[in-house]
Design an enzyme around this catalytic site. Structure first.
Site: not given
Length: 240
Positions: A133, A146
Site C-alpha cells: 500500500s 494498519y
C-alpha cells in the site's frame, strides 16, 4: 501448452476478484482462496479451484495449495492479496482490530508464501506478488496499526527478494493508493469512515481494482530475468 497455476488469496472481491478474472481470461488455472466461498464460485471462472480458507489458518492454506498443485501442476504465481484495513486511533481502537490486521496482513502473507516458496526455490522459478500500500511507504491519520502491517509487508517483501534472488524466484510489491474495494467498510469507527470517504471523493475517486490487477499482470509478464521490484500507483488526484 497449458498455462501454469496462479494462487490468489482474498479473491472474493476487489483486487483479488479483478486479478482472478484477468488471469482466467489469459487461460490460467486458478486457486482462489477467501472466507466467502459463495463469492468465489459466483465469479464463474473456468479451471478455478475455489476453497473457503482463512489465510490465518496455515494448515488450511497448505492443504488448498497441495490440492490445486495436484490438479493443475506447480504454482507459478502467488498473489498475496488478502488483507484487512481497520482504521482507528491507538488510544481507543479495539485491540482485537490490531490483532486481526497483524494476523491477516502479516502472518497470513507469510503462511501463503511458505506454502508455495520451497517448491519455487527448488524449481528455480516462480513469482510472489505481495499487495502492499502507499500506507506501507508513508503514514496517514488514523492508520497507525494498519500502516504498521503494510510497512511490514514492504520490508518483508524486499528482504525475501534478497533471500531468493539467486534462485530465480521473483518477489514483487504492488502498492496501491485508495482503491474502490470493501476494505473501508470493515472499520468500526463511523466518523473515521466518513472522513476517509470524503477524502477519497476530494481526490476525484479511487483506483478501479482492474488497474491494480493490470499492474500485477504487467510485473508477472516480464521476462523471467526481470523483476519489477515495486509498483506504486494511485489515482492522479490523490496527493498523499
Amino acid at each position: 501448452m497449458p498455462k501454469p497455476l496462479i494462487v490468489i488469496t482474498g479473491a472474493s472481491s476487489g483486487i483479488g476478484a479483478a486479478t482472478a478474472r484477468l488471469f482466467s481470461a489469459e487461460g490460467h488455472p486458478l486457486l482462489l482462496l477467501a472466507r466467502r466461498l459463495e463469492r468465489l464460485e459466483a465469479l464463474g471462472l473456468p479451471d478455478a479451484l475455489c476453497r473457503k480458507v482463512d489465510v490465518t489458518d496455515r494448515a488450511a492454506v497448505e492443504a488448498a495449495v497441495r490440492e490445486a498443485e495436484e490438479r493443475y501442476g506447480p504454482a507459478d504465481l502467488l498473489v498475496n492479496n488478502a488483507g484487512a484495513m481497520l482504521l482507528g486511533r491507538i488510544a481507543d481502537q479495539p485491540v482485537d482490530e490490531w490483532e486481526r490486521m497483524l494476523d491477516i496482513n502479516v502472518k497470513g502473507l507469510l503462511y501463503a508464501t511458505r506454502a508455495v516458496l520451497p517448491a519455487m526455490v527448488e524449481r528455480g522459478a516462480g513469482t510472489i506478488v505481495n499487495i502492499g500500500s502507499v500506507a506501507g511507504r508513508k503514514t496517514f491519520p488514523n492508520h497507525a496499526a494498519y500502516v504498521g502491517t503494510k510497512f511490514a509487508v514492504h520490508s518483508m517483501s524486499e528482504n525475501l527478494r534478497e533471500e531468493v534472488a539467486a534462485t530465480g524466484v521473483r518477489v514483487v510489491t504492488v502498492a496501491p493508493g485508495a482503491v474502490e474495494t470493501e476494505l473501508l467498510s470493515h472499520t468500526s469507527d463511523e466518523r473515521i469512515k466518513s472522513d476517509y470517504q470524503a477524502w477519497k471523493e476530494s481526490a476525484g475517486g479511487a483506483l478501479d481494482p482492474d488497474e491494480v490487477a493490470a499492474a500485477i499482470a504487467y510485473a508477472y509478464g516480464r521476462p523471467r530475468n526481470v523483476t519489477v521490484r515495486e509498483i506504486v500507483l494511485a489515482a492522479t488526484g490523490q496527493e498523499a
